[in-house]
Every structure is written in structure tokens, then in C-alpha cells.
Write a protein that holds these residues in place. Sequence first.
Motif, PDB file in Angstrom:
ATOM      1  N   HIS A  69       0.831  -1.204   0.000  1.00 31.59           N
ATOM      2  CA  HIS A  69       0.000   0.000   0.000  1.00 31.59           C
ATOM      3  C   HIS A  69       0.868   1.258   0.000  1.00 31.59           C
ATOM      4  CE1 HIS A  69      -4.094  -1.258  -0.074  1.00 31.59           C
ATOM      5  NE2 HIS A  69      -4.080  -1.894   1.073  1.00 31.59           N
ATOM      6  N   ARG A  70       1.988   1.220   0.717  1.00 30.00           N
ATOM      7  CA  ARG A  70       2.888   2.381   0.707  1.00 30.00           C
ATOM      8  C   ARG A  70       3.370   2.650  -0.713  1.00 30.00           C
ATOM      9  NH1 ARG A  70       8.213   2.446   0.916  1.00 30.00           N
ATOM     10  NH2 ARG A  70       8.360   0.325   1.728  1.00 30.00           N
ATOM     11  N   HIS A  71       3.733   1.595  -1.422  1.00 32.85           N
ATOM     12  CA  HIS A  71       4.200   1.738  -2.795  1.00 32.85           C
ATOM     13  C   HIS A  71       3.068   2.214  -3.698  1.00 32.85           C
ATOM     14  CE1 HIS A  71       5.739   0.507  -6.775  1.00 32.85           C
ATOM     15  NE2 HIS A  71       6.933   0.616  -6.237  1.00 32.85           N
ATOM     16  N   LEU A  72       1.869   1.631  -3.523  1.00 30.09           N
ATOM     17  CA  LEU A  72       0.716   2.003  -4.347  1.00 30.09           C
ATOM     18  C   LEU A  72       0.360   3.474  -4.149  1.00 30.09           C
ATOM     19  CD1 LEU A  72      -2.527  -0.161  -4.607  1.00 30.09           C
ATOM     20  CD2 LEU A  72      -2.587   2.302  -4.658  1.00 30.09           C
ATOM     21  N   ALA A  73       0.426   3.948  -2.899  1.00 34.04           N
ATOM     22  CA  ALA A  73       0.048   5.336  -2.611  1.00 34.04           C
ATOM     23  C   ALA A  73       0.934   6.328  -3.343  1.00 34.04           C
ATOM     24  CB  ALA A  73       0.114   5.590  -1.105  1.00 34.04           C
ATOM     25  N   ALA A  74       2.170   5.929  -3.627  1.00 32.59           N
ATOM     26  CA  ALA A  74       3.103   6.816  -4.322  1.00 32.59           C
ATOM     27  C   ALA A  74       3.111   6.608  -5.829  1.00 32.59           C
ATOM     28  CB  ALA A  74       4.512   6.600  -3.774  1.00 32.59           C
ATOM     29  N   ALA A  75       2.278   5.702  -6.336  1.00 31.10           N
ATOM     30  CA  ALA A  75       2.345   5.300  -7.744  1.00 31.10           C
ATOM     31  C   ALA A  75       1.573   6.219  -8.684  1.00 31.10           C
ATOM     32  CB  ALA A  75       1.835   3.870  -7.900  1.00 31.10           C
ATOM     33  N   ASP A  76       0.830   7.178  -8.158  1.00 26.13           N
ATOM     34  CA  ASP A  76       0.090   8.153  -8.969  1.00 26.13           C
ATOM     35  C   ASP A  76      -0.856   7.478  -9.953  1.00 26.13           C
ATOM     36  OD1 ASP A  76      -0.729  10.655  -9.790  1.00 26.13           O
ATOM     37  OD2 ASP A  76       0.870  10.873 -11.266  1.00 26.13           O
ATOM     38  N   VAL A  77      -1.793   6.692  -9.419  1.00 23.04           N
ATOM     39  CA  VAL A  77      -2.793   6.039 -10.262  1.00 23.04           C
ATOM     40  C   VAL A  77      -4.076   6.867 -10.270  1.00 23.04           C
ATOM     41  CG1 VAL A  77      -1.800   3.772  -9.792  1.00 23.04           C
ATOM     42  CG2 VAL A  77      -3.716   4.590  -8.400  1.00 23.04           C
ATOM     43  N   ASP A  78      -4.899   6.651 -11.276  1.00 20.68           N
ATOM     44  CA  ASP A  78      -6.177   7.360 -11.372  1.00 20.68           C
ATOM     45  C   ASP A  78      -7.250   6.724 -10.497  1.00 20.68           C
ATOM     46  OD1 ASP A  78      -5.248   9.156 -13.397  1.00 20.68           O
ATOM     47  OD2 ASP A  78      -5.499   7.547 -14.870  1.00 20.68           O
ATOM     48  N   LEU A  79      -7.132   5.415 -10.274  1.00 20.80           N
ATOM     49  CA  LEU A  79      -8.215   4.663  -9.660  1.00 20.80           C
ATOM     50  C   LEU A  79      -7.637   3.402  -9.020  1.00 20.80           C
ATOM     51  CD1 LEU A  79     -11.392   4.921  -9.631  1.00 20.80           C
ATOM     52  CD2 LEU A  79     -11.393   3.451 -11.642  1.00 20.80           C
ATOM     53  N   VAL A  80      -8.195   3.005  -7.880  1.00 16.46           N
ATOM     54  CA  VAL A  80      -7.849   1.732  -7.239  1.00 16.46           C
ATOM     55  C   VAL A  80      -9.104   0.868  -7.219  1.00 16.46           C
ATOM     56  CG1 VAL A  80      -7.077   0.590  -5.118  1.00 16.46           C
ATOM     57  CG2 VAL A  80      -6.054   2.778  -5.791  1.00 16.46           C
ATOM     58  N   VAL A  81      -8.963  -0.399  -7.626  1.00 14.44           N
ATOM     59  CA  VAL A  81     -10.057  -1.359  -7.563  1.00 14.44           C
ATOM     60  C   VAL A  81      -9.688  -2.401  -6.518  1.00 14.44           C
ATOM     61  CG1 VAL A  81     -11.485  -3.009  -8.820  1.00 14.44           C
ATOM     62  CG2 VAL A  81     -10.590  -0.981  -9.998  1.00 14.44           C
ATOM     63  N   PHE A  82     -10.428  -2.421  -5.412  1.00 13.93           N
ATOM     64  CA  PHE A  82     -10.136  -3.392  -4.346  1.00 13.93           C
ATOM     65  C   PHE A  82     -11.080  -4.572  -4.497  1.00 13.93           C
ATOM     66  CE2 PHE A  82      -9.779  -5.374  -0.251  1.00 13.93           C
ATOM     67  CZ  PHE A  82      -8.432  -5.238   0.024  1.00 13.93           C
ATOM     68  N   LEU A  83     -10.494  -5.783  -4.538  1.00 16.24           N
ATOM     69  CA  LEU A  83     -11.216  -6.979  -4.971  1.00 16.24           C
ATOM     70  C   LEU A  83     -11.640  -7.898  -3.842  1.00 16.24           C
ATOM     71  CD1 LEU A  83      -8.862  -7.625  -7.992  1.00 16.24           C
ATOM     72  CD2 LEU A  83     -11.260  -6.941  -8.136  1.00 16.24           C
ATOM     73  N   GLY A  84     -11.641  -7.425  -2.616  1.00 15.86           N
ATOM     74  CA  GLY A  84     -12.215  -8.224  -1.543  1.00 15.86           C
ATOM     75  C   GLY A  84     -11.228  -8.662  -0.482  1.00 15.86           C
ATOM     76  N   ASP A  85     -11.792  -9.123   0.651  1.00 12.57           N
ATOM     77  CA  ASP A  85     -11.035  -9.485   1.853  1.00 12.57           C
ATOM     78  C   ASP A  85     -10.285  -8.269   2.397  1.00 12.57           C
ATOM     79  OD1 ASP A  85     -12.055 -12.015   1.676  1.00 12.57           O
ATOM     80  OD2 ASP A  85     -10.246 -12.923   0.848  1.00 12.57           O
ATOM     81  N   TYR A  86     -11.049  -7.196   2.562  1.00 12.73           N
ATOM     82  CA  TYR A  86     -10.518  -5.951   3.132  1.00 12.73           C
ATOM     83  C   TYR A  86     -10.151  -6.163   4.590  1.00 12.73           C
ATOM     84  CZ  TYR A  86     -10.222  -0.864   3.914  1.00 12.73           C
ATOM     85  OH  TYR A  86      -9.791   0.415   4.211  1.00 12.73           O
ATOM     86  N   VAL A  87     -10.990  -6.891   5.325  1.00 15.68           N
ATOM     87  CA  VAL A  87     -10.678  -7.323   6.688  1.00 15.68           C
ATOM     88  C   VAL A  87     -10.874  -8.829   6.763  1.00 15.68           C
ATOM     89  CG1 VAL A  87     -11.332  -5.123   7.750  1.00 15.68           C
ATOM     90  CG2 VAL A  87     -13.026  -6.951   7.559  1.00 15.68           C
ATOM     91  N   TYR A  88     -10.335  -9.419   7.835  1.00 24.40           N
ATOM     92  CA  TYR A  88     -10.519 -10.844   8.115  1.00 24.40           C
ATOM     93  C   TYR A  88     -11.251 -10.980   9.445  1.00 24.40           C
ATOM     94  CZ  TYR A  88      -7.658 -12.470   4.248  1.00 24.40           C
ATOM     95  OH  TYR A  88      -7.182 -12.758   2.996  1.00 24.40           O
ATOM     96  N   GLU A  89     -12.254 -11.832   9.439  1.00 26.06           N
ATOM     97  CA  GLU A  89     -13.122 -11.975  10.597  1.00 26.06           C
ATOM     98  C   GLU A  89     -12.491 -12.786  11.726  1.00 26.06           C
ATOM     99  OE1 GLU A  89     -13.720 -15.947   8.702  1.00 26.06           O
ATOM    100  OE2 GLU A  89     -12.959 -13.980   8.161  1.00 26.06           O
ATOM    101  N   ARG A  90     -11.442 -13.536  11.439  1.00 26.57           N
ATOM    102  CA  ARG A  90     -10.877 -14.455  12.418  1.00 26.57           C
ATOM    103  C   ARG A  90     -10.352 -13.711  13.629  1.00 26.57           C
ATOM    104  NH1 ARG A  90      -7.323 -16.818   7.555  1.00 26.57           N
ATOM    105  NH2 ARG A  90      -8.867 -18.174   6.552  1.00 26.57           N
ATOM    106  N   GLY A  91     -10.447 -14.371  14.791  1.00 24.27           N
ATOM    107  CA  GLY A  91      -9.900 -13.789  16.002  1.00 24.27           C
ATOM    108  C   GLY A  91      -8.388 -13.662  15.925  1.00 24.27           C
TER     109      GLY A  91
END
Length: 513
Positions: A173-195
Amino acid sequence: MPDGRGLDRRTLLQLAGVSAGALALGIAAPERALGATRAPDGAFALGVASGAPTPEGVVLWTRLAPEPLAADGLGGMPQQPTAVQWEVADDELFRRVVLRGTVVALPELAHAVHPQVRGLQPGRRYFYRFRVGTQTSPVGRTRTAPAPGTTPARLVLATASCQSWAAGHYSAHRHLAAADVDLVVFLGDYVYERGLRDADVARRGAAPLGPEHAAEAATLAQYRLRYGLYKSDPHLRAAHASAPWLVTWDDHEVQDDYAGDRSAAGVPADAFLLRRAAAYRAHYEHLPLPPSALPVGPRGTVQGRTDWGRLARLVVLDTRQHRAPAATTPAELADPSRSVLGRRQEAWFHQSLRSSSAAWDVVASSVVVRPVSPRETDQWDGYPVARRRLLRHLARSADPVLVSGDIHRHHAAEVPSDPDDPTSPPAAVELVTSSIASGRDGGVDDGPRVPWMAAPYARFWDGRRGYVRLDVTPRETTSSFVVVPYVEADDRAEGRVVARFVTERGRHRLERA
């Protein structure tokens, strides 16, 4: 309560706990509706985000949470409405503010706001921020979509997925934030439910986790706490602030391998739907989704399409909420009524491709489409008849590009038009992004490389963490696979491109660049 479809609207609204009027206050508020004008210090600890770009505007997001890891999931906010101002400017210093407004952050929505900004110019970069009392949020950068009928010279987008906080640092994510993209598409598993337990956390030097983190998320407070933990990461916040996001979900936002209204762990149907309602609500509260995505009880909306002028149509699918349970017999596997998308979403997807006038149709699916093995029941392999319908729909697109996630490895393939004939002409190319952190460090040949690369249409495999960058022009799409060498030791790993492919218009092929 066998499924959400059998509940009337009043009951569903009660399950959601948010009235239409309350929802509206989080989008735009008249002066008479304003609440408190102050919040405890550190109110913007979870950062800012934007999403759902159109030619005239975007959705902005923040959540007031001075104590994101408060065990009750309330973020340390007083349980009263709070007025939040937003501003959009042409410049990062806000000397030229072009629009401003006020919304109300409500306790019913965890003090999250989703103002829909309209009245911006198409195809432009903007900066935005929020204020509450004397506090000012970090500055975010966003972009509107190009004007309809125009063909921009380029679209740069990044795809990412699977970011288990416990598995490692978010260097990608640090690298992506500096990559100067127009759009980010996040494809799932943003969080994990496991303890989470300290012994399971790969992040070196992570703060000790309280006992409230050890439980598997199942209630609204627990899901809110889990999002608060994940969004406490500075690199994830930076990636959100760098560009607008389009978002879908997979399974871990609710429970591993769930299908539709069925728990994979044997949770009774009524209890599972209540859990799904809580999970979907927390997902909406923490992401820059349009107001139409607010769940009604256990039903949510993440599918959508975004046109980037006549260059690209981005179609985001929901491959989890409407899917049939996994097949247990060959007869079930061959049943034509079994679907990943559900009947209504399949029809909507068909229409989205048929009505597209874009040079490229970029289709986001949380799970992999290309054939691997009938044993891969959680991928499209587990729904072979539905996949044939999907491929027939893709045949109506001049140039489809599939972007997928889930498997925690980078992978590239040319999807055969006949899944039973690996030598059949390709129907599309598929670019599978690895995870941001899930799977820990991984390795070049990590995971089931041999069976995945045995097919003649497979082109690339890498088991390290990272993301995929797509450079889309009217003539070709270039896909670059970015990896970081490790995620466990610290967050300083540098990203680098390890493979690059070019897909020319009309060819459905991946040529090494």
C-alpha cells in the motif's frame, strides 16, 4: 428466517438500524439538522477516502473515531450527532475551494459520513478535506471520471486484495500510494473476521492486542473494531487518500467461504443473516461507497459500473452475496440453476456489456474465472455452467479484461472460450493480483504453482505480496505485476515490477513486454 428476501421492508430497516432520513444527514445536511460542532481530539484517526467517481463528482468518506480501538466499537465518540464540514479544492493548499458543504456524523452509522459531491468538472484532479470544530483532517486526492463521449488518452488503475493485518505490513500500500494512479479497484477481503492472538501476528513490534481482538467478529461492534484496527495502518490510509477507490467484497468481510445466506461453519440461517447484516453495515461505514450501497438488513449492494469516457467501462461484480452453496455431488455441479452472481445480477452484467461503447470492458471478480480444477469449488470452477454463461456474455465485449484476487498470488492467463478445451481461442485475459499481506512473505514459487501453470493458457505466477497496475490506452492495455520481497519483518520493503504484459486491442493475448 430462511433468507433476506422473505423479510418486509420495515423489518429490514429495523435490522439495518438506519432510517432513510438519518442516511440523508450523512450525505448532505440542512443547517437546522446540525448536531454538536466539536469532537474529541484525534477525530480523524482513520483518515479520509473517496470513491465512486462520475464525470461530475465523487463520494467522499471519513469516520470520526478518536479511539479506533475502543472495545465497544464506538470509536471514542460521544453518542450524539456531530456536524462535519467538507471542502473540495483545485489545489492542495486549498487556496481555490470550489465546493463545500456540511454533513452530520451519526452514532447510528459509527459517525461515518459519505457526502456525495456534485458540480465538479469532468476528468479533473481535486483535493478534499474535512473539518470538525478546530480539527482538520488529512488532505485526500481524488479524480472525476472523463466526460461521456470523450476518449481519454490513458487510464492508470491498480488492483489490490486480501490484506490480513495479522499476516504482515502494508508495504504494498505504501508503494501504491506513491504510484500516482487514477483509480484503485479493491477486490475483496478488506478485513478478516478471524480472532487475533499475539502469537498469530506476524507484524514485528505490533502493539499487544487486547482480549477483545481474540474473538471472531460476529457482531456490529466486533466488525467495527476490526475495521478500526485495519484502518489504523498509515499505509492503507495513504493509499485511500491517493486516489478514488472502487470496492467489492469477498468472504472474509463476513465469514470464510460463506455462500449467499449459508454459513460455511454451520451457523443457523437466522443467526447468520443477522451476522451478515452487521458485517455489511460495518463494510459500508468504513469505505467510500455511495449511499445506494447502504445495506438494508442482510442485503447490500457493491456491484456497479463506472465509465471512463469511451476508453473503459469498469464493471464490479458481487461474487459472494448471491451465490449458490458449494456443490457436493457431480449432479449439483452440473445444475444450470446454480449461479455465482444470482439471476438478477447476471442479467445486469449482460446488459452492462451489451450497452458498453468503451474500447475496453474491465470486469472485477473477487474470485478467479479461468479453469483450474473442479476441486477449486470456491472459484468459478465450482460453478461451471454459470461460468459458461459468463463467457458467453464476455463474447459480446470487444476487449474484456478480467481482474481477480483471492488466491494470494500473482497470476496471468488467457481464459479459453471453451473451459473444456484448453486450446480454444481466448475469450479474455485475466490478471490476478496477489495479496497485500495475506499469506505472509510468500515466495516466487510459493503455493500451488505447478497445477496453475500447467495449462497452456497460463502465462505467469509469483507467490509474493503486491498489487497489479494497469495502463489502459485506446490501443493496448499494459499490466505490470508489482511485488514486495517481504511483509513480516517491517514496512520498509520496496516494490518492484517483476513481470509486464501487453494486450493489444482485439487480440485477448498476453505478450511479454
